[in-house]
Design a protein around this motif. Structure first.
Motif, short mmCIF file in Angstrom:
data_model
loop_
_atom_site.label_atom_id
_atom_site.label_comp_id
_atom_site.label_asym_id
_atom_site.label_seq_id
_atom_site.Cartn_x
_atom_site.Cartn_y
_atom_site.Cartn_z
N VAL A 294 0.60 -1.16 -0.21
CA VAL A 294 -0.23 -0.25 -0.25
C VAL A 294 1.05 1.25 0.49
O VAL A 294 2.09 1.17 0.64
CB VAL A 294 -0.93 -0.13 1.42
CG1 VAL A 294 -1.56 1.36 1.17
CG2 VAL A 294 -1.70 -1.57 1.19
N THR A 295 0.68 1.73 -1.64
CA THR A 295 1.49 3.31 -0.90
C THR A 295 1.11 4.15 -0.69
O THR A 295 0.06 4.89 -1.20
CB THR A 295 2.19 3.53 -2.33
OG1 THR A 295 2.94 2.60 -2.79
CG2 THR A 295 2.93 4.79 -2.29
N TRP A 296 1.34 5.66 0.40
CA TRP A 296 0.34 6.27 0.53
C TRP A 296 1.25 7.56 0.55
O TRP A 296 2.77 7.46 -0.51
CB TRP A 296 0.58 7.12 2.22
CG TRP A 296 -0.58 5.53 2.43
CD1 TRP A 296 -0.23 4.32 3.30
CD2 TRP A 296 -1.90 6.11 3.12
NE1 TRP A 296 -1.57 3.93 3.70
CE2 TRP A 296 -2.07 4.73 4.04
CE3 TRP A 296 -2.19 7.13 3.09
CZ2 TRP A 296 -3.90 4.98 3.84
CZ3 TRP A 296 -3.49 7.45 3.70
CH2 TRP A 296 -4.36 6.16 4.27
N THR A 297 0.57 8.83 -0.45
CA THR A 297 1.34 9.65 -0.89
C THR A 297 0.85 11.36 -0.21
O THR A 297 -0.31 11.26 -0.07
CB THR A 297 0.60 10.12 -1.93
OG1 THR A 297 1.17 9.09 -3.22
CG2 THR A 297 1.26 11.18 -2.78
N ALA A 298 2.05 11.77 0.56
CA ALA A 298 1.70 12.75 1.88
C ALA A 298 1.51 14.47 1.43
O ALA A 298 1.60 14.38 -0.64
CB ALA A 298 2.53 13.08 2.74
N PRO A 299 0.79 14.91 1.39
CA PRO A 299 0.48 16.59 0.50
C PRO A 299 1.76 16.94 0.36
O PRO A 299 1.28 17.69 -0.55
CB PRO A 299 0.07 17.26 1.72
CG PRO A 299 -0.26 16.45 2.81
CD PRO A 299 0.84 15.56 2.77
N THR A 300 3.45 16.86 0.41
CA THR A 300 4.51 16.91 -0.28
C THR A 300 4.63 16.68 -1.47
O THR A 300 5.81 16.93 -1.94
CB THR A 300 5.46 17.26 0.93
OG1 THR A 300 5.59 15.58 2.02
CG2 THR A 300 5.23 18.31 2.20
N GLY A 301 4.36 15.16 -1.56
CA GLY A 301 5.00 14.32 -2.93
C GLY A 301 5.74 13.11 -1.72
O GLY A 301 6.14 12.38 -2.66
N HIS A 302 6.03 13.42 -1.01
CA HIS A 302 6.03 12.07 -0.36
C HIS A 302 5.51 10.90 -0.04
O HIS A 302 4.25 10.99 0.39
CB HIS A 302 6.50 12.14 1.50
CG HIS A 302 7.80 13.47 1.36
ND1 HIS A 302 8.02 14.52 1.43
CD2 HIS A 302 9.94 12.76 1.93
CE1 HIS A 302 9.57 15.13 1.94
NE2 HIS A 302 9.63 14.64 2.17
N GLN A 303 6.32 9.74 -0.93
CA GLN A 303 5.32 8.34 -0.80
C GLN A 303 6.37 7.87 1.20
O GLN A 303 7.32 7.84 0.68
CB GLN A 303 5.70 7.82 -1.82
CG GLN A 303 4.92 8.62 -2.91
CD GLN A 303 5.05 8.12 -4.59
OE1 GLN A 303 5.76 6.82 -4.61
NE2 GLN A 303 3.94 8.07 -5.17
#
Length: 519
Positions: A485-494
């Motif tokens: 499961v890949t999560w993407t943060a508001p900063t674009g960090h994954q």
């Protein structure tokens, strides 16, 4: 590194000069020269100056200072608080934390340092840790300000970003964010932390212990900060409580009411298949728990029982909840609420071979993690088991899909068993206590055309992580092949959450041309 000592006669009428050390370079190597007057060669000042030359090998960062003098205690502007005689130790003691101190500490040859210097190296690194914590808090506070501009839900993302990037629990991330915000509000404490006069634990005592108004807290800080480095964190906590109670008794009563509203129970995993259960309670309630548990433990002691009193306390405490879990009723005889269509229960995922005693592969206890095979078999003796089949190629659980929005009981059990916990990286909330989320939003217009509710399109998320994904602050996707499961943060960090593979042997390798498994 060489060192020379020069003895000089003092001309009549000239003032006594203190011993001096000069540094020069000879053939690319530093040369130390110690100069002292003849009649000073057997004085404490001269002895200390000679010691500096000897310590130069252990503390080479002394060398950039061309003239080191050792004034008498009466002449020193800021005498050593700990009355250190070692020049290297005294220099470390007085040094403010920061990059320069870190460079000096890194260059110190510990094997050649005297004992006093070693103690000051330990203390100096402690100041560096405090300084680093203060700098990290500044960055967290700045990130929080930026996120707060987007509203309350956006502000919560600060915690999740810290949680994911540092690979810490949500509780740990919340603690760092709370500390960072408090340091912004109370700069005197922030300055003391950055200067290394207090460590992070003491800072949190000053910032968070006892509910005080900002003005009251600043008054307490003015009293306690000057000597805070002399006390332990528990001593500071007692001082904070005393000041809070005497500052304003009426306000103390209100603070108690607020603190009582924050009561809670926490479960913290511990090594060796153990865990800590802690409760934040009103003081009298906590004492009531203690005296009742003590009485129950004393009553449970039977002739020949080899258990100690602490062991009996733990056993009678857990027995209360075991009986309720087995009966499905609370202490008043009421049915316990159902979660994910089931009564509260333990979720243990164990391979069939392990359950039968064929092998000893670790099992997985939901909310905790891996446990030994023997413990899993012990739990199994009084348990109801449901078989869940796995794909021979991927090792993932197999389940049917549905066109309905809400997953059926079988699919829910499959997702709960597969995910074990919330699928946000590092989150340990058990899957059975989470919400089953559609990774891609459920489309009502297509509900009769395609099955949108299956194990590949749904996963378990706790309420907080489900919420930030639903409002679009974070995004998540699931690879049906790997289960990642890949999560993407508001900063674009994954950030990638690896799947929790079912216990038992790894999946057998298959060729791409092999027929799919029959189940």
């Amino acid at each position: 590194m060489d060192g020379d000592v020069a003895l000089m006669e003092r001309p009549a009428g000239r003032r006594r000069q203190p011993p001096t050390i000069t540094v020069s370079m000879q053939d690319g190597e530093p040369l130390l020269a110690l100069s002292l007057e003849y009649d000073d060669h057997d004085t404490p000042q001269a002895d200390i100056a000679v010691e500096v030359v000897e310590l130069a090998k252990a503390a080479p960062w002394i060398l950039p200072q061309p003239h080191l003098t050792t004034p008498s205690p009466e002449e020193a502007e800021e005498p050593s608080p700990h009355r250190l005689r070692s020049p290297a130790a005294a220099l470390l003691e007085a040094h403010r934390p920061g990059p320069e101190l870190a460079r000096k500490l890194e260059r110190t040859a510990l094997a050649d340092a005297d004992d006093a210097t070693l103690v000051e190296v330990v203390a100096a690194w402690e100041r560096e840790v405090a300084w680093a914590a203060a700098q990290q808090a500044r960055a967290i506070a700045e990130l929080g300000r930026r996120r707060s501009a987007g509203g309350p839900r956006s502000a919560r993302s600060t915690v999740f970003e810290v949680e994911a990037r540092l690979s810490v629990t949500r509780y740990a991330a919340e603690a760092r964010v709370t500390t960072a915000e408090a340091l912004e509000e109370f700069p005197a404490v922030a300055d003391a932390l950055a200067a290394g006069r207090i460590d992070l634990r003491k800072a949190n005592v000053l910032l968070l212990e006892e509910w005080l108004s900002p003005d009251e807290r600043r008054v307490v800080h003015d009293k306690l900060l000057p000597d805070a480095d002399l006390y332990t964190a528990p001593q500071l906590r007692d001082m904070m409580r005393r000041e809070a109670l005497t500052a304003n008794p009426a306000a103390a009563a209100k603070r108690h009411a607020k603190a009582c509203a924050d009561r809670e129970v926490r479960i913290e995993p511990a090594p060796d298949s153990m865990a800590w259960v802690s409760a934040y309670l009103r003081a009298d309630d906590a004492e009531r728990v203690r005296v009742v548990v003590d009485a129950m433990a004393q009553g449970a002691k039977a002739p020949g029982d080899g258990r100690t009193l602490p062991q009996l306390r733990a056993d009678v405490f857990s027995d209360v909840f075991r009986r309720m879990a087995d009966s499905g009723k609370d202490l008043a005889g009421r049915d316990l609420p159902r979660l994910q269509r089931r009564s509260p229960h333990l979720q243990v995922t164990v391979a069939g071979g392990t359950l039968l005693g064929i092998d000893d592969e670790p099992a997985i206890l939901g909310g905790y993690g891996p446990i030994p095979a023997d413990l899993a078999r012990e739990i199994a003796q009084d348990a109801t088991w449901r078989a869940l089949f796995t794909d021979a190629a991927t090792g993932e659980f197999v389940a049917l899909s549905s066109k309905a929005y809400r997953p059926g009981a079988d699919l829910t059990r499959t997702i709960v068993a597969r995910d074990v916990t919330c699928v946000f990286p590092g989150c340990r909330i058990p899957a059975w206590a989470c919400e089953i989320d559609h990774i891609d939003s459920y489309d009502e217009a297509r509900k009769e055309l395609v099955a949108q509710t299956d194990k590949h399109r749904c996963d378990a998320k706790c309420h907080g992580h489900h919420d930030v994904k639903t409002v679009g602050l974070w995004d998540s996707s699931r690879d049906p092949t790997t289960g990642e499961v890949t999560w993407t943060a508001p900063t674009g960090h994954q950030y990638v959450r690896k799947p929790v593979r079912p216990p038992g042997p790894p999946p057998r390798p298959t060729d791409k041309d092999d027929d799919p498994p029959p189940f």
